[in-house]
Design an enzyme around this catalytic site. Structure first.
Site, PDB file in Angstrom:
ATOM      1  N   HIS A  34     -52.116  -7.172  -9.233  1.00  0.00           N
ATOM      2  CA  HIS A  34     -50.747  -7.521  -9.651  1.00  0.00           C
ATOM      3  C   HIS A  34     -49.813  -6.723  -8.739  1.00  0.00           C
ATOM      4  O   HIS A  34     -50.134  -5.578  -8.384  1.00  0.00           O
ATOM      5  CB  HIS A  34     -50.408  -7.043 -11.059  1.00  0.00           C
ATOM      6  CG  HIS A  34     -51.210  -7.626 -12.177  1.00  0.00           C
ATOM      7  ND1 HIS A  34     -52.378  -7.081 -12.604  1.00  0.00           N
ATOM      8  CD2 HIS A  34     -50.964  -8.678 -12.991  1.00  0.00           C
ATOM      9  CE1 HIS A  34     -52.837  -7.781 -13.637  1.00  0.00           C
ATOM     10  NE2 HIS A  34     -51.997  -8.758 -13.892  1.00  0.00           N
ATOM     11  N   GLU A  87     -54.464 -18.898 -16.071  1.00  0.00           N
ATOM     12  CA  GLU A  87     -55.508 -18.206 -16.834  1.00  0.00           C
ATOM     13  C   GLU A  87     -55.205 -18.303 -18.324  1.00  0.00           C
ATOM     14  O   GLU A  87     -54.262 -17.676 -18.808  1.00  0.00           O
ATOM     15  CB  GLU A  87     -55.551 -16.734 -16.391  1.00  0.00           C
ATOM     16  CG  GLU A  87     -56.602 -15.927 -17.117  1.00  0.00           C
ATOM     17  CD  GLU A  87     -56.616 -14.476 -16.665  1.00  0.00           C
ATOM     18  OE1 GLU A  87     -56.397 -14.195 -15.468  1.00  0.00           O
ATOM     19  OE2 GLU A  87     -56.839 -13.611 -17.527  1.00  0.00           O
ATOM     20  N   GLU A  94     -61.191 -16.723 -18.133  1.00  0.00           N
ATOM     21  CA  GLU A  94     -61.656 -15.368 -18.448  1.00  0.00           C
ATOM     22  C   GLU A  94     -62.541 -15.430 -19.686  1.00  0.00           C
ATOM     23  O   GLU A  94     -62.150 -15.979 -20.726  1.00  0.00           O
ATOM     24  CB  GLU A  94     -60.486 -14.404 -18.691  1.00  0.00           C
ATOM     25  CG  GLU A  94     -61.056 -13.025 -19.036  1.00  0.00           C
ATOM     26  CD  GLU A  94     -60.046 -11.928 -19.277  1.00  0.00           C
ATOM     27  OE1 GLU A  94     -59.095 -11.812 -18.488  1.00  0.00           O
ATOM     28  OE2 GLU A  94     -60.237 -11.182 -20.247  1.00  0.00           O
ATOM     29  N   ASP A 131     -62.620 -14.892 -14.405  1.00  0.00           N
ATOM     30  CA  ASP A 131     -62.449 -13.467 -14.666  1.00  0.00           C
ATOM     31  C   ASP A 131     -63.654 -13.039 -15.489  1.00  0.00           C
ATOM     32  O   ASP A 131     -63.790 -13.411 -16.667  1.00  0.00           O
ATOM     33  CB  ASP A 131     -61.135 -13.181 -15.415  1.00  0.00           C
ATOM     34  CG  ASP A 131     -60.003 -12.866 -14.444  1.00  0.00           C
ATOM     35  OD1 ASP A 131     -60.179 -13.053 -13.225  1.00  0.00           O
ATOM     36  OD2 ASP A 131     -58.931 -12.426 -14.914  1.00  0.00           O
ATOM     37  N   ASP A 190     -59.112  -7.927 -26.947  1.00  0.00           N
ATOM     38  CA  ASP A 190     -59.425  -8.142 -25.542  1.00  0.00           C
ATOM     39  C   ASP A 190     -59.957  -6.846 -24.929  1.00  0.00           C
ATOM     40  O   ASP A 190     -59.211  -6.100 -24.302  1.00  0.00           O
ATOM     41  CB  ASP A 190     -58.121  -8.594 -24.859  1.00  0.00           C
ATOM     42  CG  ASP A 190     -58.343  -9.169 -23.486  1.00  0.00           C
ATOM     43  OD1 ASP A 190     -59.494  -9.505 -23.152  1.00  0.00           O
ATOM     44  OD2 ASP A 190     -57.357  -9.287 -22.739  1.00  0.00           O
ATOM     45  N   ASP A 209     -62.545  -8.655 -14.026  1.00  0.00           N
ATOM     46  CA  ASP A 209     -61.404  -8.184 -14.822  1.00  0.00           C
ATOM     47  C   ASP A 209     -62.001  -7.395 -15.983  1.00  0.00           C
ATOM     48  O   ASP A 209     -62.022  -7.842 -17.129  1.00  0.00           O
ATOM     49  CB  ASP A 209     -60.572  -9.375 -15.315  1.00  0.00           C
ATOM     50  CG  ASP A 209     -59.287  -8.919 -15.976  1.00  0.00           C
ATOM     51  OD1 ASP A 209     -59.105  -7.691 -16.129  1.00  0.00           O
ATOM     52  OD2 ASP A 209     -58.469  -9.764 -16.357  1.00  0.00           O
TER      53      ASP A 209
HETATM   54  C1  XLS Z   1     -54.832  -9.906 -19.388  1.00  0.00           C
HETATM   55  C2  XLS Z   1     -55.190 -10.710 -18.248  1.00  0.00           C
HETATM   56  C3  XLS Z   1     -54.599 -10.268 -16.904  1.00  0.00           C
HETATM   57  C4  XLS Z   1     -54.723 -11.361 -15.883  1.00  0.00           C
HETATM   58  C5  XLS Z   1     -53.871 -11.182 -14.680  1.00  0.00           C
HETATM   59  O1  XLS Z   1     -55.360 -10.074 -20.476  1.00  0.00           O
HETATM   60  O2  XLS Z   1     -56.575 -10.797 -18.189  1.00  0.00           O
HETATM   61  O3  XLS Z   1     -55.188  -9.102 -16.466  1.00  0.00           O
HETATM   62  O4  XLS Z   1     -56.031 -11.553 -15.461  1.00  0.00           O
HETATM   63  O5  XLS Z   1     -52.534 -11.081 -14.998  1.00  0.00           O
HETATM   64 CA    CA Z   2     -57.879 -11.797 -16.723  1.00  0.00          CA
HETATM   65 CA    CA Z   3     -58.524  -9.787 -20.660  1.00  0.00          CA
END
Ligand code: XLS
Ligand code: CA
Ligand code: CA
Length: 435
Positions: free
Chosen positions: A101, A232, A268, A296, A307, A338
């Site tokens: 980021h 995402e 993800e 991810d 999370d 991630d």
């Molecule tokens: C948060 C997200 C973030 C994204 C990128 O939960 O996973 O990290 O992958 O902004």
């Molecule tokens: Ca992510």
């Molecule tokens: Ca996450």
């Protein structure tokens, strides 16, 4: 140049019998599996935010993890040193990609102009390090959720001023992603959702969201960025309801607004499970609609239910994931870790062990998925299960030749269908043969 991980050399492949935690047991980058090298199938990326900015804080306590290169300031100087750390880590680990980021790599300044300037300084350093090491950028993104200005959302903010700010930040982040040769650009809608429907004009926010994504796609073309734009999904956290709920919701949203040709999905794992799905569910639905662009790679915790972004060490899960990836012929963008070490995992070595373990788990998943495909039993069983659609009334239905009248006429002659077992346990036993 200073060395930040003394005592840890280049991580090597030592094979499944190795007991060395600082060696790969399965990930052998040049090994060919199913017609491609492991490196090409897996396209592993290390994420900047967890790996180099994570300190182990949680809602109940501050960070537990102290890194020797941090001087406690949010200065550009500290950020530049941290970038050197990142590239030393990745060179030793041997992952081909990284991602970030904007605000992970460079401190936010007192004004937008100053933030841009700070970012430029770090991008210049990253460019040199990419060149020196051969590590490439998988994707870039903008942090549109940490700064308090984004507390009511970014592109879905009720205040057009905040939306404009978000646009300026994305514009810059896309420019620097292009400059570093990124293969993708990710939109994760951190606060693009709502906390209360009472104060929210949902339709207007969704319209703004779509217009924002259209503007991003237009700008991508304008600057000649050829990478993939990705969305995402995540159902909740930090907002109570996030608009990009899951892969199916995002695909429906994109089609509603005519954006389906401009964006792909970044699935993800932990977000899929927060939405009440399995990892493989969101992969499969995105893939079967031609929308699976990137992954991810992480996992949640069944007991915690938030999370947790853990490294996925579950070979059954990675096998099912890699089966989807192999079935679609590869990852257009890549597989990004991630994932973060636990706040109790405070040693520098833990960072390496976590990534090596995650890479090995996916490499093993790849090997298993290849065996499943080679042997063909699973595919044959599923094909056979649907074989009534290959000819006769089933084929006529699929081809749109049989409507309700024809189907009724056919049943009146054919009578009651025979009971056919779904054989779930047999499939599960079959899967256990490979993992
Ligand atoms: C948060 C997200 C973030 C994204 C990128 O939960 O996973 O990290 O992958 O902004
Ligand atoms: Ca992510
Ligand atoms: Ca996450």
């Amino acid at each position: 140049m200073a060395e930040f991980f003394p005592g840890i050399g280049k991580i090597k492949y030592e094979g499944p019998d190795s007991k060395n935690f600082l060696a790969f047991k399965y990930y052998d980058e040049n090994k060919v599996v199913g017609g491609k090298t492991m490196k090409d199938w897996l396209k592993f990326s290390v994420c900047y935010w967890h790996t180099f900015r994570g300190v182990g804080s949680d809602p109940f306590g501050p960070g537990t993890i102290k890194r020797p290169w941090e001087d406690g300031t949010n200065s550009v100087e500290n950020a530049l040193r941290r970038m050197d750390v990142a590239f030393e880590f990745m060179t030793k680990l041997g992952n081909p990609y990284w991602c970030f980021h904007d605000r992970d790599i460079a401190p936010e300044g007192a004004s937008l102009a100053e933030s841009h300037k700070n970012l430029d300084a770090l991008i210049a350093r990253a460019k040199e390090l990419q060149k020196a090491t051969g590590i490439k950028l998988l994707w870039g993104t903008a942090n549109l959720f940490s700064n308090p200005r984004f507390m009511n959302g970014a592109s879905t903010n009720p205040d057009a001023h905040v939306l404009a700010y978000a646009a300026a930040q994305v514009k810059k982040a896309m420019e620097v992603t292009l400059e570093l040769g990124g293969e993708g650009y990710v939109f994760w809608g951190g606060r693009e959702g709502y906390m209360s429907l009472l104060n929210t004009d949902m339709k207007r926010e969704l319209d703004h969201f779509a217009r924002f994504l259209r503007a991003a796609a237009d700008y991508k073309k304008e600057i000649g960025f050829k990478g993939t734009l990705l969305i995402e999904p995540k159902p909740k956290e930090p907002t109570k309801h996030q608009y990009d709920f899951d892969a199916a919701t995002v695909m429906g949203f994109l089609r509603t607004y005519g954006l389906e040709k401009e964006y792909q999905i970044n699935v993800e794992a932990n977000h899929a499970t927060l939405a009440g799905h399995t990892f493989e569910h969101d992969l499969e639905i995105s893939s079967r609609y031609g929308m699976l662009g990137s992954i991810d790679a992480n996992t949640g915790d069944a007991q915690l239910g938030w999370d947790t972004d853990q490294f996925n060490m579950d070979v059954k899960s990675t096998t099912l994931a890699m089966l989807v990836v192999m079935n679609q012929g590869g990852m257009p963008v890549g597989i990004n870790f991630d994932a973060k070490v636990r706040r109790e995992s405070t040693d520098l070595e833990d960072l390496f062990i976590a990534h090596i373990g995650g890479m090995d788990a996916f490499a093993r998943g790849l090997i298993n998925a290849d065996r499943i495909r080679q042997e063909g039993t699973l595919g044959d069983w599923v094909k056979k299960r649907y074989s009534s659609y290959d000819s006769g009334i089933g084929a006529d239905f699929e081809a749109g030749k049989a409507g309700f009248k024809e189907l009724e006429k056919w049943v009146l002659a054919a009578g009651e269908p025979k009971q056919i077992s779904g054989q779930q346990e047999k499939y599960e036993v079959l899967l256990n043969r490979y993992v």
